[in-house]
Each structure stands twice: as structure tokens, then as C-alpha cells.
Design a protein around this motif. Structure first.
Motif, mmCIF file in Angstrom:
data_model
loop_
_atom_site.group_PDB
_atom_site.id
_atom_site.type_symbol
_atom_site.label_atom_id
_atom_site.label_comp_id
_atom_site.label_asym_id
_atom_site.label_seq_id
_atom_site.Cartn_x
_atom_site.Cartn_y
_atom_site.Cartn_z
ATOM 1 N N ARG A 178 7.373 -43.402 -70.906
ATOM 2 C CA ARG A 178 5.954 -43.010 -70.844
ATOM 3 C C ARG A 178 5.762 -42.000 -69.735
ATOM 4 O O ARG A 178 6.191 -42.237 -68.611
ATOM 5 C CB ARG A 178 5.075 -44.225 -70.523
ATOM 6 C CG ARG A 178 4.936 -45.221 -71.628
ATOM 7 C CD ARG A 178 4.258 -46.466 -71.122
ATOM 8 N NE ARG A 178 5.023 -47.089 -70.024
ATOM 9 C CZ ARG A 178 4.596 -48.085 -69.295
ATOM 10 N NH1 ARG A 178 3.399 -48.602 -69.504
ATOM 11 N NH2 ARG A 178 5.342 -48.587 -68.327
ATOM 12 N N ASP A 212 11.582 -46.973 -71.535
ATOM 13 C CA ASP A 212 10.167 -46.774 -71.226
ATOM 14 C C ASP A 212 9.689 -45.427 -71.788
ATOM 15 O O ASP A 212 9.045 -45.351 -72.815
ATOM 16 C CB ASP A 212 9.975 -46.869 -69.696
ATOM 17 C CG ASP A 212 8.523 -46.909 -69.300
ATOM 18 O OD1 ASP A 212 7.718 -46.227 -69.942
ATOM 19 O OD2 ASP A 212 8.166 -47.610 -68.336
ATOM 20 N N GLU A 250 8.863 -50.423 -77.607
ATOM 21 C CA GLU A 250 8.099 -50.762 -78.824
ATOM 22 C C GLU A 250 8.585 -49.936 -80.007
ATOM 23 O O GLU A 250 8.760 -50.445 -81.105
ATOM 24 C CB GLU A 250 6.589 -50.439 -78.655
ATOM 25 C CG GLU A 250 5.945 -50.963 -77.418
ATOM 26 C CD GLU A 250 5.803 -52.452 -77.471
ATOM 27 O OE1 GLU A 250 6.025 -53.071 -76.426
ATOM 28 O OE2 GLU A 250 5.509 -52.985 -78.564
ATOM 29 N N ARG A 290 2.083 -43.927 -67.176
ATOM 30 C CA ARG A 290 2.521 -45.325 -67.137
ATOM 31 C C ARG A 290 1.375 -46.302 -67.314
ATOM 32 O O ARG A 290 1.586 -47.507 -67.274
ATOM 33 C CB ARG A 290 3.271 -45.592 -65.832
ATOM 34 C CG ARG A 290 4.622 -44.897 -65.878
ATOM 35 C CD ARG A 290 5.270 -44.900 -64.529
ATOM 36 N NE ARG A 290 6.492 -45.695 -64.547
ATOM 37 C CZ ARG A 290 7.301 -45.795 -63.512
ATOM 38 N NH1 ARG A 290 7.000 -45.198 -62.376
ATOM 39 N NH2 ARG A 290 8.393 -46.517 -63.587
ATOM 40 N N THR A 291 0.161 -45.793 -67.524
ATOM 41 C CA THR A 291 -0.941 -46.716 -67.806
ATOM 42 C C THR A 291 -1.108 -46.937 -69.319
ATOM 43 O O THR A 291 -1.878 -47.775 -69.733
ATOM 44 C CB THR A 291 -2.282 -46.198 -67.221
ATOM 45 O OG1 THR A 291 -2.619 -44.971 -67.890
ATOM 46 C CG2 THR A 291 -2.203 -45.952 -65.730
ATOM 47 N N GLN A 292 -0.413 -46.154 -70.124
ATOM 48 C CA GLN A 292 -0.544 -46.364 -71.577
ATOM 49 C C GLN A 292 0.324 -47.542 -72.003
ATOM 50 O O GLN A 292 1.273 -47.924 -71.316
ATOM 51 C CB GLN A 292 -0.185 -45.097 -72.355
ATOM 52 C CG GLN A 292 1.315 -44.856 -72.501
ATOM 53 C CD GLN A 292 1.652 -43.723 -73.460
ATOM 54 O OE1 GLN A 292 0.981 -42.697 -73.468
ATOM 55 N NE2 GLN A 292 2.688 -43.901 -74.261
ATOM 56 N N SER A 293 0.004 -48.127 -73.183
ATOM 57 C CA SER A 293 0.754 -49.339 -73.528
ATOM 58 C C SER A 293 2.013 -49.045 -74.364
ATOM 59 O O SER A 293 3.002 -49.763 -74.238
ATOM 60 C CB SER A 293 -0.152 -50.352 -74.217
ATOM 61 O OG SER A 293 -0.741 -49.749 -75.333
ATOM 62 N N THR A 342 5.490 -47.971 -75.361
ATOM 63 C CA THR A 342 6.706 -47.556 -74.651
ATOM 64 C C THR A 342 7.822 -47.310 -75.675
ATOM 65 O O THR A 342 7.682 -47.659 -76.855
ATOM 66 C CB THR A 342 7.209 -48.659 -73.688
ATOM 67 O OG1 THR A 342 7.605 -49.773 -74.501
ATOM 68 C CG2 THR A 342 6.162 -49.089 -72.689
#
Ligand SMILES: C[S@@+](CC[C@H](N)C(=O)[O-])C[C@H]1O[C@@H](n2cnc3c(N)ncnc32)[C@H](O)[C@@H]1O
Length: 304
Positions: A130, A128, A141, A133-136, A138
Motif C-alpha cells: 500500500r 503489503d 488480500e 497505509r491507511t487504506q484497507s 493490501t
């Protein structure tokens, strides 16, 4: 484990706190620096505590409960400083502190995916990384979708990882077979791409730390945020207001140094640099808190 604030006394000294001053702690984290600032300013003083990590804000709120009236909490990226202060109706500030990077809480929460330690609790941690944690975007990706050349560039440039080429090639080979899902999956790939001599001879930390740091910096676009916030921060400072930045990475420090230089060397200088050389933690501090090892503090004063 509690986050121990780094270069605490030094940053407070450079901020030269005023009793009724308005201060921004742009990286609230565990609230260590904010606590000290809040305890030293008067009841009409204010601390605006920003963090893009909502969990950090919740933790800091508990720690700073006794200073509730003096603190304004903001969940946002500090790169949006202009928007944040405009929304709060704050026109000018007396000082701002940026203590960059991640906090101990983030590093030690396995489910956040920042940790490369091979503890049992971390084995199934998702990739993860991030802070917000609201951003897309990670780490999943980045590791599974970026081109090999992009990965190599990130590991080399942000991580200064000597085996960037080998590791990025292995990542791509591995993900063709099956996605790299957990921090442990990534650790195994790094292991298989680096010689044992390299893994066991590291004096400076864990063999995977550079790769993890590079991916974290990419996920959170850390250098871009610093580049964006510095001119904004200086713009909001009152005359004689202070900016203090603690960085943990040579590229971060370079951005701070160059921004300071360009504003101090203008025909009509905007700031005065207060730290000819960066201030480093003492041996004593490093012994108590090894995480302080790579910290560098730079400070500047607004002239107009
Ligand atoms: C090193 S910690 C700060 C620790 C804090 N000074 C203390 O003493 O407890 C850095 C914090 O800054 C936050 N952070 C990093 N980059 C940020 C950004 N661009 N915008 C907002 N918060 C950020 C992280 O989420 C983390 O909580």
C-alpha cells in the motif's frame, strides 16, 4: 537510497515556471522535482505537494525544509485534487506535475512489501504494497482472496506477464494449503510456476517484477487514479498553464495520450499537446539511473 528524480530538466522546461506561480506536485515522493520547482519560483510562488504516502511526506519535509514557506503538504490521493484545492482555497493553478509509480524509498523499504529482491532483509516482508497505509486493501488480500480468474486478468493485463495463467493457478493451489504471507512466499510461488529458462534469460529485470508491479497497481488502483485526476488537473489550470505527466507503464501512458488527444481534438480544443511523441530519458540519464529506463513524459498547455 535516495530517489533520483526522473526527467527533471525536461519536466521543469515544460512547466515553464512563473515566479509567482502556483504549482502542484501531485506525486511529491522524495521531493526531488518539488525541490527544483521551489528553488526556481519566487517567494510569492507556491508548491502544493501531494502524496498518499505519509512517510514520503515526512521525508520530503526534511529535504525541503529551506523552502518551508513556499510549500503546502497534503497527505491524500491525487485523484481527490478538486477536494484538495477547494479546501486550500486555490481556484486556479499555473502547472501540475505527475511523476507516477513508486519511489525508491518505497521500493527499498522491506517492511512495505514492494520489493521482490531476495535480500535477507526482505525474506519476511509482509505482502503489503500500500502506498497509503491507511487504506484497507493490501497485497495479502489480492493474493489470498481474489478469484483465480481475477488474478490471471491482473497479471496479464497490468503485468503483461506471459505466465499469468500458470502463476495464478499456482497461487490458488498454494494458498489452499497455507496463506501466502510474505513477499518471499510469493516469490517462491512465482519461481515454481515459471520455467528456469524464463527466469534466467530475462534481459529486462527480475523475473518477478511483472507480477509484483501488477499486484501493486491493483492494490493502489493506480490506473483508476490517473483516469480520475487528468480531467480535474486540466480543469484547474489557468490559461497557458502546463500539465506534465511522467509515466512508467504502457497502460498509464495510453491513458495520458488518449486523454490529451480527446481534449486537444475537440471542436473547441481545451489543450494544446506539447509533446507529439513522448519525451524519453537520454542514454546518459538511464546509465546514471536505470530506474528511468521506462519513463515517458507527455506535456500539454491549457488553451482557455
Ligand atoms: C515516482 S515517486 C515521485 C518522486 C518525486 N517526483 C521525486 O522526484 O522525488 C511517486 C510518488 O507518488 C506517490 N503516488 C503515487 N500514486 C499516487 C496517488 N494516486 N496519489 C498520491 N500520491 C501518489 C507515491 O506514493 C510516490 O511517493
Amino acid at each position: 537510497m535516495e530517489h533520483i528524480p526522473v526527467l527533471l530538466n525536461e519536466s521543469i522546461d515544460f512547466l515553464e515556471l512563473k515566479r509567482d506561480g502556483i504549482y502542484v506536485d501531485a506525486t511529491l515522493g522524495g521531493g526531488g522535482h518539488a525541490e527544483k520547482i521551489a528553488s526556481l519560483i519566487g517567494k510569492n510562488g507556491k508548491v502544493i505537494g501531494i502524496d498518499q504516502d505519509e512517510e514520503a511526506i515526512e521525508k520530503a519535509k526534511m529535504r525541503l525544509a529551506e523552502f518551508e514557506e513556499k510549500i503546502e503538504y497534503v497527505h491524500d490521493n491525487f485523484k481527490n485534487l478538486d477536494y484538495i484545492l477547494n479546501k486550500l482555497g486555490v481556484e486556479k493553478i499555473d502547472g501540475i506535475l505527475l511523476d507516477l509509480g513508486v519511489s525508491t524509498y518505497q521500493l527499498e523499504s522491506p517492511e512495505r512489501g514492494f520489493s521482490f529482491s531476495e535480500k535477507e532483509a526482505n525474506l519476511s516482508a509482509p505482502l503489503d504494497m500500500r502506498m497509503d497505509r491507511t487504506q484497507s486493501l493490501t497485497a495479502y488480500e489480492v493474493v489470498n482472496k481474489y478469484r483465480e480468474s481475477q488474478l490471471r486478468d491482473i497479471l496479464w493485463r497490468l503485468g503483461e506477464e506471459p505466465f499469468a495463467r500458470q502463476i495464478s493457478r499456482k497461487i490458488v493451489r498454494q494458498r489452499e494449503r497455507s496463506p501466502i504471507k510474505t513477499t518471499n512466499d510469493l516469490l517462491q510461488v512465482i519461481k515454481s510456476a515459471t520455467p528456469p529458462k524464463y527466469r534466467f534469460s530475462r534481459r529486462e529485470g527480475h523475473y518477478a517484477s511483472k507480477v509484483f508491479r501488477a499486484i501493486r497497481m491493483e492494490v493502489n488502483k493506480e490506473l483508476e487514479a490517473i483516469e480520475e485526476v487528468l480531467p480535474k488537473a486540466i480543469g484547474f489550470l489557468k490559461k497557458e498553464g502546463r500539465l506534465v505527466v511522467i509515466s512508467f507503464h504502457s497502460l498509464e501512458d495510453r491513458i495520458v495520450k488518449q486523454t490529451f488527444k480527446s481534449l486537444a481534438n475537440k471542436e473547441e480544443p481545451v489543450i494544446k499537446i506539447l509533446t507529439k511523441k513522448p519525451v524519453l530519458p537520454t542514454e546518459e540519464e538511464i546509465e546514471k539511473n536505470p530506474k528511468a529506463r521506462s519513463a515517458k513524459l507527455r506535456a500539454a498547455e491549457k488553451l482557455t
